[in-house]
Design a protein around this motif. Structure first.
Motif, PDB file in Angstrom:
ATOM      1  N   ASP A 218       0.850  -1.189   0.000  1.00 21.38           N
ATOM      2  CA  ASP A 218       0.000   0.000   0.000  1.00 21.38           C
ATOM      3  C   ASP A 218       0.888   1.243   0.000  1.00 21.38           C
ATOM      4  OD1 ASP A 218      -1.804   2.056   0.504  1.00 21.38           O
ATOM      5  OD2 ASP A 218      -3.091   0.772   1.707  1.00 21.38           O
ATOM      6  N   SER A 219       0.680   2.132  -0.956  1.00 25.41           N
ATOM      7  CA  SER A 219       1.492   3.346  -1.039  1.00 25.41           C
ATOM      8  C   SER A 219       1.276   4.250   0.170  1.00 25.41           C
ATOM      9  CB  SER A 219       1.161   4.109  -2.326  1.00 25.41           C
ATOM     10  OG  SER A 219      -0.211   4.451  -2.366  1.00 25.41           O
ATOM     11  N   THR A 220       0.088   4.177   0.784  1.00 27.51           N
ATOM     12  CA  THR A 220      -0.186   4.990   1.972  1.00 27.51           C
ATOM     13  C   THR A 220       0.714   4.570   3.130  1.00 27.51           C
ATOM     14  OG1 THR A 220      -2.494   5.251   1.303  1.00 27.51           O
ATOM     15  CG2 THR A 220      -1.961   5.721   3.599  1.00 27.51           C
TER      16      THR A 220
END
Length: 247
Positions: A218-220
């Protein structure tokens, strides 16, 4: 200069007998947990064979092993970060570093990189253990890569926090207790928060590691780790700058 300082930190770490003791104990724990999880997997394998889509050895053995390593690093990293700056200040060698033609950025990033490389060497046995299973079964390489990336980012965030707290005191023990208290406090606040949208989840590095542990890149979560690490490194640089100007 950052490279030279990182090499200096690596040499000082490997020169301490306590480092080799911690390394031996950690490898024993990793090996024991790995073999325990593997034995449990072999015991339930006949039942798993009856399922239409049974979980593989990567999910049942590798993922829990990385999760355990993340918890152990939470306890272990403060033991190493406590000496990075606090011990330099106690031994009155920090003033020599600050008086040298080195910026605070060089000092902080050099110490950060040295300890990060050391810890990566220490936990490199994890994928090596797991890939021995490739001789007899199929491994989920995507899940393994996700866990390796997550553990790298998590370790970097732990070091950055510990480095900042080490810059706040002259006593290494206080630095270790302070870093451990913050990391464990964030972890306990995360697991005790019942609401799914609780802000404690968003503040806990261990919470953001869980997606990597499950194989989700997840880029978050990656952005959180990079921001968390950058903020505490910048705070440490600011602290050293103040020491140089006002100390």
């Amino acid at each position: 200069m950052i490279r030279l300082l990182a090499i200096r930190e690596l040499r000082s770490l490997f020169a301490m007998p306590s480092t080799w003791f911690v390394l031996a104990v950690l490898q024993f724990i990793f090996a024991w947990f790995f073999l325990a999880r593997l034995e449990a997997f072999l015991e339930i394998q006949p039942q798993l064979a009856q399922l239409a889509n049974p979980p593989g050895v990567t999910i049942t053995v590798a993922a829990p092993l990385f999760n355990t390593a993340a918890l152990l690093l939470m306890m272990l990293v403060p033991m190493f970060t406590m000496r990075l700056i606090a011990e330099e200040r106690r031994n009155q060698t920090l003033s020599l570093l600050l008086s040298a033609p080195l910026s605070g950025r060089h000092i902080v990033l050099g110490k950060f990189a040295g300890l990060l490389i050391f810890l990566l060497i220490m936990i490199s046995s994890l994928p090596l253990m797991i890939y021995t299973l490739a001789l007899g079964t199929h491994l989920d390489h995507g899940l393994l890569i996700s866990n390796c990336i997550g553990l790298l980012l998590l370790t970097a965030s732990y070091i950055a926090l510990g480095l900042y707290i080490s810059a706040l005191t002259t006593q290494p023990i206080i630095a270790a207790i302070g870093a451990l208290a913050v990391l464990v406090g964030l972890w306990l606040a995360d697991i005790s928060a019942t609401a799914a949208d609780s802000p404690w989840h968003l503040l806990s590095p261990f919470y953001h590691f869980q997606n990597f542990n499950a194989g989700l890149l997840d880029s978050t979560d990656a952005a959180f780790f990079m921001l968390f690490t950058a903020v505490f490194l910048l705070l440490t640089m600011k602290r050293l700058h103040n020491n140089r100007v006002y100390g």
